[in-house]
Design a protein around this motif. Structure first.
Motif, PDB file in Angstrom:
ATOM      1  N   THR A  45      -2.973  42.667  70.874  1.00  0.00           N
ATOM      2  CA  THR A  45      -3.821  43.603  71.630  1.00  0.00           C
ATOM      3  C   THR A  45      -4.375  44.724  70.745  1.00  0.00           C
ATOM      4  N   GLY A  46      -3.702  44.978  69.629  1.00  0.00           N
ATOM      5  CA  GLY A  46      -4.166  46.052  68.733  1.00  0.00           C
ATOM      6  C   GLY A  46      -3.628  47.433  69.133  1.00  0.00           C
ATOM      7  N   TYR A  47      -2.806  47.478  70.196  1.00  0.00           N
ATOM      8  CA  TYR A  47      -2.243  48.767  70.622  1.00  0.00           C
ATOM      9  C   TYR A  47      -0.860  48.972  69.998  1.00  0.00           C
ATOM     10  N   ALA A  48      -0.525  50.249  69.737  1.00  0.00           N
ATOM     11  CA  ALA A  48       0.809  50.565  69.215  1.00  0.00           C
ATOM     12  C   ALA A  48       1.815  50.501  70.361  1.00  0.00           C
ATOM     13  N   LEU A  49       3.071  50.312  69.998  1.00  0.00           N
ATOM     14  CA  LEU A  49       4.118  50.160  71.013  1.00  0.00           C
ATOM     15  C   LEU A  49       4.148  51.355  71.983  1.00  0.00           C
ATOM     16  N   HIS A  50       4.018  52.563  71.450  1.00  0.00           N
ATOM     17  CA  HIS A  50       4.100  53.734  72.348  1.00  0.00           C
ATOM     18  C   HIS A  50       2.904  53.788  73.317  1.00  0.00           C
ATOM     19  N   GLU A  51       1.799  53.141  72.960  1.00  0.00           N
ATOM     20  CA  GLU A  51       0.649  53.094  73.885  1.00  0.00           C
ATOM     21  C   GLU A  51       0.881  52.055  74.986  1.00  0.00           C
TER      22      GLU A  51
END
Lengths: 378, 131
Positions: A45-51
């Motif tokens: 997805t390209g999102y960081a874990l915290h996002e």
């Protein structure tokens, strides 16, 4: 090592396995809020874990038709069954990707109710693109084949029609063979083109006054030689007002032509084929009945699958792509109709088609949708 | 040219197909003019004002395809607006057929799916219906 240590080791092993799995895995609560995501979920997805944590899969999803989300939630939450689908999602950088998705409810042993959902996605964008290239190639090649086939078709027609003088029996027989082979090849090319158009989503539905009798007569004429050779009896029954209707001419043409061609092909000599149309306020019904070879019970589930041909008919008719019923069903669904059949081996088959007389001309097939929370299903 | 002979302009890029269409139409009593490009066809139409019917393919030789040809013929100020046109082509995309119909083309046929005899029969019907 104490039992607690063993359990802790096992847990650690399982977590490591899920964390480093190639497929994107997320776990959500009952509302779709993500409580766990693995590394692949971040990569896809390209999102960081915290996002991702605390958000819903709508972060990258939510692009598909609402009806599909509804189906997904009904499957996993109410029916408590795994859901399998295909979705188009959007990465953080705005690029779309296609994924195969599987969502399973984790059921509480005591209450028998779902507690969490596990969603697994596999990015199949590259595979889809290569499928698309193949489909486009089929479409292009088929177009190119039609031109020489038209030449063969019309030249043999002129020769057989005696426009250039009479033919002796052998000449006539030879040219008939060329003509028949050409017609078969044209049929195959049409099947391939229809298949590629179905898969590229290039089916456009329009409504115009169409005479079903003409289509039936055309389909019977196309197969006239087989009807004569096999001494088949053809019966047509049109109830009042059921033959001239506003409907998509191409769809109804493909449906009728395929069902009649199949009935003729898969009915032994001296058999009977009955074609019936009837109409009520909202639907037109088409029934094609034969007393032919029938479909073996065990293979009836596969009969609408692409390239499938039942075992019992292969010795009787070697030629066939296995595309006819796949295409027929796709066209029935494009005009929001239904198709079903009853069949007994060696007794015959009856196909029942029911098509609505009014439908949304902009209708398109609802594609699988992304995984989002229940509040998004509307 | 006898008075009763109707004139058909056939526009088709494939030589063998053009040949067999012209042969069949002549057999059926038509006067036949053939062109392989849209520009050639438009020139003939300037020279021969009484063309009764146009038999058109989509892919043509030259810069313009059949659709672009129809756009010229069906312009509001065109002298040929009322000449009926049949599109007889192997292009199978319904969007394309629809574009022709919305410009005023009478009917379309997928070339490989119809017999010459059937198309000529419809053409005669169309001409008789008009006269």
């Amino acid at each position: 090592m104490s039992p607690y240590d063993v359990a802790a080791d096992d847990l650690h092993l399982f977590k490591q396995a899920v964390d480093s799995a190639y497929d994107h895995i997320v776990i959500t609560d009952l509302h779709g809020t993500i409580i766990y995501a693995n590394k692949a979920a971040c990569q896809t997805t390209g999102y960081a874990l915290h996002e991702i944590i605390g958000n819903t899969p709508r972060l990258w999803g939510g692009l598909m038709e609402p009806a599909y989300y509804k189906k997904m939630w009904t499957t996993i939450k109410e029916k408590k069954l795994p859901f399998i689908g295909e979705v188009t999602n959007m990465r953080k950088d705005g690029n779309l990707y296609t994924a195969e998705v599987r969502i399973s409810p984790m059921i509480d042993k005591a209450t028998k109710e779902p507690m969490y959902f596990v969603g697994i996605e596999r990015d199949i964008t590259d595979k889809k693109e290569s499928d698309m290239i193949k489909t486009e190639f089929v479409s292009l090649a088929s177009h190119q084949l039609r031109t020489p086939l038209s030449t063969l078709n019309w030249y043999s027609e002129i020769l057989l029609g005696g426009d250039l003088g009479g033919l002796n029996d052998s000449q006539s027989q030879y040219i008939n063979e060329i003509y028949d082979a050409t017609r078969r090849m044209i049929g195959t090319v049409n099947d391939l083109l229809n298949m590629s158009r179905i898969e590229l989503g290039k089916i456009r539905i329009e409504s115009q006054m169409t005479d079903i009798r003409e289509i039936v007569q055309g389909a019977l004429a196309d197969n006239g030689k087989a009807v004569t050779q096999k001494k088949l009896t053809i019966k047509t029954k049109y109830t009042k007002g059921s033959y001239k209707i506003a409907i998509d001419p191409q769809a109804i043409g493909v449906i009728i032509t395929n069902l009649i061609a199949n009935a003729i092909k898969y009915t032994p000599p001296s058999g009977t084929i009955t074609i019936t149309t009837s109409k009520d306020d909202l639907h037109v019904n088409l029934i094609v009945e034969d007393n032919g070879y029938g479909i073996p019970k065990l293979q009836q589930r596969q009969i609408f699958s692409k390239f499938f041909r039942a075992d019992n008919i292969k010795p009787h008719a070697t030629a066939g792509t296995g595309l006819g019923l796949y295409i027929t069903k796709a066209f029935v669904e494009f005009v929001q109709g239904t198709i079903r059949f009853e069949s007994t081996e060696n007794k015959g088959t009856t196909f029942y088609v029911r098509l609505p007389l009014t439908y949304n001309t902009k209708h398109r097939v609802v594609k699988p949708t992304a995984w989002i929370g229940p509040h998004d299903t509307k | 040219m006898t008075q009763s002979k109707k004139i058909v302009l056939v526009i088709e890029d494939e030589e063998p197909i053009l040949g067999v269409i012209a042969f069949k139409l002549k057999q059926e009593g038509f006067e036949v003019i053939t062109a392989r490009t849209a520009d050639q066809a438009l020139e003939y139409m300037e020279d021969i004002p009484n063309i009764d019917f146009i038999w058109l393919d989509h892919y043509l030789e030259g810069d313009r395809n059949g659709l672009e040809f129809v756009e010229v013929v069906k312009r509001p100020d065109s002298n040929w607006r009322s000449v009926p046109i049949f599109l007889i082509s192997n292009t199978s995309y319904p969007e394309k057929h629809q574009a022709y119909i919305s410009l005023g083309v009478e009917r379309y046929y997928t070339k490989s799916n119809h017999s010459l005899a059937a198309v000529v029969k419809d053409l005669k019907h169309e001409l008789n219906g008009d006269s």
